[in-house]
Scaffold this motif. Structure first.
Motif, PDB file in Angstrom:
ATOM      1  N   UNK A  94       3.796  -9.696   9.392  1.00  0.00           N
ATOM      2  CA  UNK A  94       4.405 -10.639   8.367  1.00  0.00           C
ATOM      3  C   UNK A  94       4.538 -11.733   7.897  1.00  0.00           C
ATOM      4  N   UNK A  95       4.440 -12.715   8.876  1.00  0.00           N
ATOM      5  CA  UNK A  95       4.233 -14.251   8.751  1.00  0.00           C
ATOM      6  C   UNK A  95       3.148 -14.474   8.213  1.00  0.00           C
ATOM      7  N   UNK A  96       2.196 -13.909   8.600  1.00  0.00           N
ATOM      8  CA  UNK A  96       0.614 -14.025   7.894  1.00  0.00           C
ATOM      9  C   UNK A  96       0.611 -13.718   6.412  1.00  0.00           C
ATOM     10  N   UNK A  97       1.277 -12.552   6.370  1.00  0.00           N
ATOM     11  CA  UNK A  97       1.426 -12.086   4.746  1.00  0.00           C
ATOM     12  C   UNK A  97       2.388 -13.063   4.037  1.00  0.00           C
ATOM     13  N   UNK A  98       3.149 -13.837   4.499  1.00  0.00           N
ATOM     14  CA  UNK A  98       4.126 -14.712   4.042  1.00  0.00           C
ATOM     15  C   UNK A  98       3.272 -15.498   3.198  1.00  0.00           C
ATOM     16  N   UNK A  99       2.391 -16.238   3.864  1.00  0.00           N
ATOM     17  CA  UNK A  99       1.309 -17.267   3.180  1.00  0.00           C
ATOM     18  C   UNK A  99       0.492 -16.561   2.015  1.00  0.00           C
ATOM     19  N   UNK A 100      -0.127 -15.503   2.426  1.00  0.00           N
ATOM     20  CA  UNK A 100      -0.865 -14.890   1.382  1.00  0.00           C
ATOM     21  C   UNK A 100      -0.263 -14.410   0.267  1.00  0.00           C
ATOM     22  N   UNK A 101       0.900 -13.710   0.291  1.00  0.00           N
ATOM     23  CA  UNK A 101       1.419 -13.187  -0.626  1.00  0.00           C
ATOM     24  C   UNK A 101       2.110 -13.873  -1.659  1.00  0.00           C
ATOM     25  N   UNK A 102       2.630 -15.219  -1.018  1.00  0.00           N
ATOM     26  CA  UNK A 102       3.362 -16.052  -2.189  1.00  0.00           C
ATOM     27  C   UNK A 102       2.362 -16.589  -2.954  1.00  0.00           C
ATOM     28  N   UNK A 103       1.090 -16.984  -2.278  1.00  0.00           N
ATOM     29  CA  UNK A 103      -0.264 -17.601  -3.276  1.00  0.00           C
ATOM     30  C   UNK A 103      -0.446 -16.533  -4.137  1.00  0.00           C
ATOM     31  N   UNK A 104      -0.357 -15.181  -3.854  1.00  0.00           N
ATOM     32  CA  UNK A 104      -1.022 -14.127  -4.738  1.00  0.00           C
ATOM     33  C   UNK A 104       0.164 -14.048  -5.958  1.00  0.00           C
ATOM     34  N   UNK A 105       1.352 -14.108  -5.524  1.00  0.00           N
ATOM     35  CA  UNK A 105       2.280 -13.857  -6.647  1.00  0.00           C
ATOM     36  C   UNK A 105       2.240 -15.133  -7.516  1.00  0.00           C
ATOM     37  N   UNK A 164       2.728  -1.890  -4.718  1.00  0.00           N
ATOM     38  CA  UNK A 164       3.256  -2.999  -5.846  1.00  0.00           C
ATOM     39  C   UNK A 164       2.706  -4.114  -5.208  1.00  0.00           C
ATOM     40  N   UNK A 165       2.517  -4.575  -4.029  1.00  0.00           N
ATOM     41  CA  UNK A 165       2.039  -5.806  -3.505  1.00  0.00           C
ATOM     42  C   UNK A 165       0.639  -5.935  -3.718  1.00  0.00           C
ATOM     43  N   UNK A 166      -0.302  -4.671  -3.595  1.00  0.00           N
ATOM     44  CA  UNK A 166      -1.542  -4.656  -3.816  1.00  0.00           C
ATOM     45  C   UNK A 166      -1.900  -5.252  -5.576  1.00  0.00           C
ATOM     46  N   UNK A 167      -1.062  -4.393  -6.249  1.00  0.00           N
ATOM     47  CA  UNK A 167      -1.179  -4.891  -7.904  1.00  0.00           C
ATOM     48  C   UNK A 167      -1.031  -6.129  -8.189  1.00  0.00           C
ATOM     49  N   UNK A 168      -0.047  -6.874  -7.526  1.00  0.00           N
ATOM     50  CA  UNK A 168       0.196  -8.278  -7.675  1.00  0.00           C
ATOM     51  C   UNK A 168      -1.076  -9.197  -7.245  1.00  0.00           C
ATOM     52  N   UNK A 169      -1.655  -8.646  -5.867  1.00  0.00           N
ATOM     53  CA  UNK A 169      -2.862  -9.470  -5.437  1.00  0.00           C
ATOM     54  C   UNK A 169      -3.969  -9.238  -6.366  1.00  0.00           C
ATOM     55  N   UNK A 191     -10.807 -12.269  -2.234  1.00  0.00           N
ATOM     56  CA  UNK A 191     -10.540 -12.497  -1.056  1.00  0.00           C
ATOM     57  C   UNK A 191      -9.099 -12.146  -0.634  1.00  0.00           C
ATOM     58  N   UNK A 192      -8.109 -12.678  -1.676  1.00  0.00           N
ATOM     59  CA  UNK A 192      -6.717 -12.529  -1.281  1.00  0.00           C
ATOM     60  C   UNK A 192      -6.566 -10.987  -1.318  1.00  0.00           C
ATOM     61  N   UNK A 193      -7.310 -10.225  -2.110  1.00  0.00           N
ATOM     62  CA  UNK A 193      -6.875  -8.746  -2.093  1.00  0.00           C
ATOM     63  C   UNK A 193      -7.833  -8.138  -0.984  1.00  0.00           C
ATOM     64  N   UNK A 194      -8.775  -8.633  -0.662  1.00  0.00           N
ATOM     65  CA  UNK A 194      -9.324  -7.920   0.812  1.00  0.00           C
ATOM     66  C   UNK A 194      -8.759  -8.106   1.907  1.00  0.00           C
ATOM     67  N   UNK A 195      -8.057  -9.234   2.082  1.00  0.00           N
ATOM     68  CA  UNK A 195      -7.310  -9.718   3.182  1.00  0.00           C
ATOM     69  C   UNK A 195      -6.085  -8.793   3.133  1.00  0.00           C
ATOM     70  N   UNK A 196      -5.347  -8.631   1.926  1.00  0.00           N
ATOM     71  CA  UNK A 196      -4.021  -7.874   2.000  1.00  0.00           C
ATOM     72  C   UNK A 196      -4.564  -6.335   2.173  1.00  0.00           C
ATOM     73  N   UNK A 245       8.547 -18.041  -5.134  1.00  0.00           N
ATOM     74  CA  UNK A 245       9.669 -18.134  -4.361  1.00  0.00           C
ATOM     75  C   UNK A 245      10.394 -16.668  -4.235  1.00  0.00           C
ATOM     76  N   UNK A 246      10.135 -15.902  -5.527  1.00  0.00           N
ATOM     77  CA  UNK A 246      10.664 -14.597  -5.219  1.00  0.00           C
ATOM     78  C   UNK A 246      10.150 -13.701  -4.327  1.00  0.00           C
ATOM     79  N   UNK A 247       8.837 -13.968  -4.303  1.00  0.00           N
ATOM     80  CA  UNK A 247       7.867 -13.207  -3.128  1.00  0.00           C
ATOM     81  C   UNK A 247       8.489 -13.748  -1.776  1.00  0.00           C
ATOM     82  N   UNK A 248       8.707 -15.022  -1.721  1.00  0.00           N
ATOM     83  CA  UNK A 248       8.986 -15.567  -0.362  1.00  0.00           C
ATOM     84  C   UNK A 248      10.421 -15.174  -0.038  1.00  0.00           C
TER      85      UNK A 248
END
Length: 236
Positions: free
Chosen positions: A102-113, A150-155, A162-167, A218-221
């Motif tokens: 989840x800590x790894x996803x935190x950085x990835x998904x805030x960027x994606x959002x 839901x998270x994949x649709x955002x990515x 690359x963001x999508x592949x990592x997610x 901020x909302x994703x974070x």
């Protein structure tokens, strides 16, 4: 009419490809070993929130590729796969594993959002909105898969493959311990944590709709930090 059928066919193929990709990844991560079944048609259809016909297409493709083989009992079983020398993360088995992923996803998904808020088109926005609605209607075991969608649709709307592949790589790693993130609140008709996640999804969707990258970030974070807080409380 032909155009409508074509779009539906493309969408079904996209879901089929996702199922194939996820099963392949589980084999690569040794979550499925030789002789093990990835699940029955009905189980896989429920997990991926799709029809059994899509599951049949995915399984047929995996059999054709030699990744799976039919068993006498009916379900397909994983064959031996060559060892991979590439980078890999083991599926989460402990609370500490879930927290680390989840800590790894935190950085990835805030960027994606944030990127999704800047780059999304109307079709991608509609897909995010549809995924949010599906999560709102989900109960029990279907909620985890709806959340991933839901998270994949955002990515996907972030416009960075690359963001999508990592997610896609990280998402299944949480599945063995996914329920830790959504503990049932005693005495309530619906899971209180699901309702909170629904509100957080709505905030993320609103920011992406308004094309406000900082608000989406901020909302994703906030959403993922609450999940981390749940992990911390579960470990006490």
């Amino acid at each position: 009419m032909a155009s409508r059928i074509s779009r539906r066919a493309l969408w079904l193929q996209k879901i089929t490809d996702e199922v194939v990709s996820q099963i392949r990844r589980r084999i690569d991560l040794h979550a499925l070993s030789a002789g093990q079944s990835p699940g029955t048609r009905d189980e896989l259809a429920a997990e991926f929130v799709t029809s059994t016909s899509v599951i049949d297409r995915a399984l047929d493709q995996l059999v054709e590729d030699g990744v799976l083989v039919p068993s006498e009992a009916g379900p397909v079983v994983a064959t031996e796969q060559p060892a991979s020398n590439g980078f890999a993360i083991s599926p989460a088995q402990t609370l500490q594993d879930v927290r680390a992923i989840l800590e790894l996803r935190l950085g990835l998904e805030t960027v994606s959002a944030g990127l999704a808020a800047l780059r999304r088109d109307e079709a991608q926005l509609a897909a995010i909105r549809q995924a949010a609605a599906a999560f709102s209607n989900a109960e029990g075991d279907t909620a985890a898969q709806a959340d991933i969608h839901f998270h994949r649709a955002i990515a996907s709307a972030a416009g960075n493959i690359y963001l999508l592949d990592l997610l896609d790589y990280l998402g299944p790693l949480l599945m063995p311990r996914r329920r830790i993130l959504l503990p049932k609140t005693p005495g309530t008709e619906r899971d209180g944590n699901l309702e909170q996640s629904e509100q957080e999804h709505a905030a993320i969707l609103a920011a992406i709709t308004a094309q406000e990258p900082e608000a989406a970030d901020q909302a994703m974070r906030a959403h993922l930090l609450r999940a981390l807080a749940l992990i911390e409380r579960s470990g006490r």
